[in-house]
Design a protein around this motif. Sequence first.
Motif, PDB file in Angstrom:
ATOM      1  N   MET A   1       0.861  -1.280  -0.149  1.00  9.23           N
ATOM      2  CA  MET A   1      -0.182  -0.132   0.047  1.00  9.23           C
ATOM      3  C   MET A   1       0.827   1.218   0.064  1.00  9.23           C
ATOM      4  SD  MET A   1      -2.994   1.000   2.618  1.00  9.23           S
ATOM      5  CE  MET A   1      -4.325  -0.460   2.131  1.00  9.23           C
ATOM      6  N   PRO A   2       0.614   2.286  -1.161  1.00 12.20           N
ATOM      7  CA  PRO A   2       1.501   3.456  -1.155  1.00 12.20           C
ATOM      8  C   PRO A   2       1.665   4.264   0.481  1.00 12.20           C
ATOM      9  CG  PRO A   2      -0.232   3.578  -2.629  1.00 12.20           C
ATOM     10  CD  PRO A   2      -0.674   2.213  -1.828  1.00 12.20           C
ATOM     11  N   GLU A   3       2.737   4.768   0.759  1.00  8.67           N
ATOM     12  CA  GLU A   3       2.711   5.254   2.117  1.00  8.67           C
ATOM     13  C   GLU A   3       2.060   6.682   2.148  1.00  8.67           C
ATOM     14  OE1 GLU A   3       6.841   5.242   3.388  1.00  8.67           O
ATOM     15  OE2 GLU A   3       6.886   3.192   3.661  1.00  8.67           O
ATOM     16  N   GLU A   4       2.580   7.840   1.170  1.00  8.79           N
ATOM     17  CA  GLU A   4       2.034   8.848   1.400  1.00  8.79           C
ATOM     18  C   GLU A   4       0.637   8.842   0.498  1.00  8.79           C
ATOM     19  OE1 GLU A   4       4.263  11.907  -0.681  1.00  8.79           O
ATOM     20  OE2 GLU A   4       2.872  13.418  -0.319  1.00  8.79           O
ATOM     21  N   ARG A   5      -0.410   9.432   0.975  1.00 13.87           N
ATOM     22  CA  ARG A   5      -1.686   9.386   0.126  1.00 13.87           C
ATOM     23  C   ARG A   5      -2.397  10.591   0.319  1.00 13.87           C
ATOM     24  NH1 ARG A   5      -4.670   4.903  -0.284  1.00 13.87           N
ATOM     25  NH2 ARG A   5      -3.122   3.458   0.171  1.00 13.87           N
ATOM     26  N   ILE A   6      -3.230  10.916  -0.824  1.00 14.83           N
ATOM     27  CA  ILE A   6      -3.953  12.323  -0.622  1.00 14.83           C
ATOM     28  C   ILE A   6      -5.648  11.753  -0.442  1.00 14.83           C
ATOM     29  CG2 ILE A   6      -2.329  13.789  -1.672  1.00 14.83           C
ATOM     30  CD1 ILE A   6      -3.889  13.297  -4.305  1.00 14.83           C
ATOM     31  N   LYS A   7      -6.028  12.703   0.221  1.00 16.16           N
ATOM     32  CA  LYS A   7      -7.614  12.428   0.341  1.00 16.16           C
ATOM     33  C   LYS A   7      -8.405  13.253  -0.321  1.00 16.16           C
ATOM     34  CE  LYS A   7      -6.320  13.237   4.854  1.00 16.16           C
ATOM     35  NZ  LYS A   7      -6.300  13.461   6.052  1.00 16.16           N
ATOM     36  N   ILE A   8      -9.371  12.724  -1.156  1.00 18.16           N
ATOM     37  CA  ILE A   8      -9.987  13.200  -2.021  1.00 18.16           C
ATOM     38  C   ILE A   8     -11.555  13.306  -1.821  1.00 18.16           C
ATOM     39  CG2 ILE A   8     -10.795  13.413  -4.436  1.00 18.16           C
ATOM     40  CD1 ILE A   8      -7.800  11.547  -4.627  1.00 18.16           C
ATOM     41  N   ALA A   9     -12.071  14.316  -1.636  1.00 15.51           N
ATOM     42  CA  ALA A   9     -13.411  14.458  -1.015  1.00 15.51           C
ATOM     43  C   ALA A   9     -14.256  14.570  -2.322  1.00 15.51           C
ATOM     44  CB  ALA A   9     -13.821  15.591   0.195  1.00 15.51           C
ATOM     45  N   LEU A  10     -15.224  13.593  -2.507  1.00 16.00           N
ATOM     46  CA  LEU A  10     -16.063  13.497  -3.850  1.00 16.00           C
ATOM     47  C   LEU A  10     -17.524  13.807  -3.696  1.00 16.00           C
ATOM     48  CD1 LEU A  10     -16.498  12.939  -6.954  1.00 16.00           C
ATOM     49  CD2 LEU A  10     -16.303  10.481  -6.462  1.00 16.00           C
ATOM     50  N   THR A  11     -18.305  14.777  -4.103  1.00 15.21           N
ATOM     51  CA  THR A  11     -19.614  14.898  -3.829  1.00 15.21           C
ATOM     52  C   THR A  11     -20.517  13.666  -4.330  1.00 15.21           C
ATOM     53  OG1 THR A  11     -19.490  17.256  -4.276  1.00 15.21           O
ATOM     54  CG2 THR A  11     -21.728  16.476  -4.087  1.00 15.21           C
ATOM     55  N   LYS A  12     -21.246  13.110  -3.357  1.00  9.88           N
ATOM     56  CA  LYS A  12     -22.208  11.746  -3.522  1.00  9.88           C
ATOM     57  C   LYS A  12     -22.982  12.100  -4.588  1.00  9.88           C
ATOM     58  CE  LYS A  12     -23.010   9.965   0.813  1.00  9.88           C
ATOM     59  NZ  LYS A  12     -23.953   9.586   1.614  1.00  9.88           N
ATOM     60  N   GLY A  13     -23.473  11.298  -5.387  1.00 12.91           N
ATOM     61  CA  GLY A  13     -24.710  11.344  -6.143  1.00 12.91           C
ATOM     62  C   GLY A  13     -24.490  11.728  -7.601  1.00 12.91           C
ATOM     63  N   ARG A  14     -24.998  12.928  -8.058  1.00 12.57           N
ATOM     64  CA  ARG A  14     -24.933  13.232  -9.461  1.00 12.57           C
ATOM     65  C   ARG A  14     -23.384  13.658  -9.671  1.00 12.57           C
ATOM     66  NH1 ARG A  14     -29.611  16.297 -12.367  1.00 12.57           N
ATOM     67  NH2 ARG A  14     -30.863  15.839 -10.669  1.00 12.57           N
ATOM     68  N   VAL A  15     -22.794  14.253  -8.965  1.00  7.39           N
ATOM     69  CA  VAL A  15     -21.324  14.615  -9.309  1.00  7.39           C
ATOM     70  C   VAL A  15     -20.534  13.425  -9.544  1.00  7.39           C
ATOM     71  CG1 VAL A  15     -19.210  15.667  -8.399  1.00  7.39           C
ATOM     72  CG2 VAL A  15     -21.495  16.812  -8.494  1.00  7.39           C
ATOM     73  N   GLU A  16     -20.797  12.530  -8.584  1.00  6.99           N
ATOM     74  CA  GLU A  16     -20.010  11.179  -8.315  1.00  6.99           C
ATOM     75  C   GLU A  16     -20.227  10.410  -9.612  1.00  6.99           C
ATOM     76  OE1 GLU A  16     -21.797   8.820  -5.132  1.00  6.99           O
ATOM     77  OE2 GLU A  16     -20.783   7.078  -5.802  1.00  6.99           O
ATOM     78  N   GLN A  17     -21.192  10.336 -10.077  1.00  3.20           N
ATOM     79  CA  GLN A  17     -21.654   9.496 -11.429  1.00  3.20           C
ATOM     80  C   GLN A  17     -21.088  10.244 -12.495  1.00  3.20           C
ATOM     81  OE1 GLN A  17     -25.952   9.734 -11.256  1.00  3.20           O
ATOM     82  NE2 GLN A  17     -26.128   8.526  -9.357  1.00  3.20           N
ATOM     83  N   GLN A  18     -21.045  11.486 -12.511  1.00  2.00           N
ATOM     84  CA  GLN A  18     -20.285  12.025 -13.720  1.00  2.00           C
ATOM     85  C   GLN A  18     -18.900  12.151 -13.804  1.00  2.00           C
ATOM     86  OE1 GLN A  18     -22.318  15.702 -15.114  1.00  2.00           O
ATOM     87  NE2 GLN A  18     -24.363  14.835 -14.824  1.00  2.00           N
TER      88      GLN A  18
END
Length: 218
Positions: free
Chosen positions: A1-18
């Motif tokens: 598993m990569p040591e350094e990682r970034i956290k990406i907050a993704l909007t649920k629903g319509r934005v997520e689907q697109q």
Amino acid sequence: MPEERIKIALTKGRVEQQVVPLLEAAGIDCQQLRNKQRRLIFDSDTQPYQFILAKGPDVTTFLERGAADIGIVGSDILTEHQSSQYELMDLGVGVCQFVLASTADFDPQAPRRKIIGTKYPRITQRYFDQLGRDVEIIKIEGSVELAPLTGLADAIVDITETGTTLRENHLKIYDYLQPVSTRLVVNRLALKQHQRLIYQFVDQLAEVVSKSSKELAK
Ligand code: PRP
């Protein structure tokens, strides 16, 4: 598993689907997002990314508090919540419009003080301030179209994408306020701490976004 990682907050629903198809086209592993069931947080086994699924207004909170490094969220939410996060990219998806809408008998020029239902009180207030009209704004959490249909409000300010919801509820557009699209925003401190990973993610995505916008322009 990569040591350094970034956290990406993704909007649920319509934005997520697109956005998921865009991420996949950019070579970002979305297998877990595709098979998420009720899970909300996902660590890729092979890539340095963690995805957090959240409601749009909460994406801005995660970013502001440093609980996420990158946010993927609609410009409607960024404007309404006066987010000061650094915008790196317009993803060109989730394109919709803010409109003033109501039933066919609504008269926007009628002099009496109107009641406006909306999920976006700030954007609505600014719009009517610019017109120099005093209105009462009622904050509604969802299915805003119900407001003029039930007599709760005279009209609504809401976003429309395909126009289906307005059409199926026999509502008419009286004015267009501003366009909306999905943006990639970043926490400024995270950009310093994880510069390489953030730009790697953004560059991967930027290539796909520019390709798909060129295809749309054809
Ligand atoms: C948004 C918006 C409209 C609908 C418009 O609601 O508030 O209701 O989408 O989309 P359309 O023009 O493609 O029909 P959303 O689906 O986000 O849910 P909500 O009603 O619970 O706010």
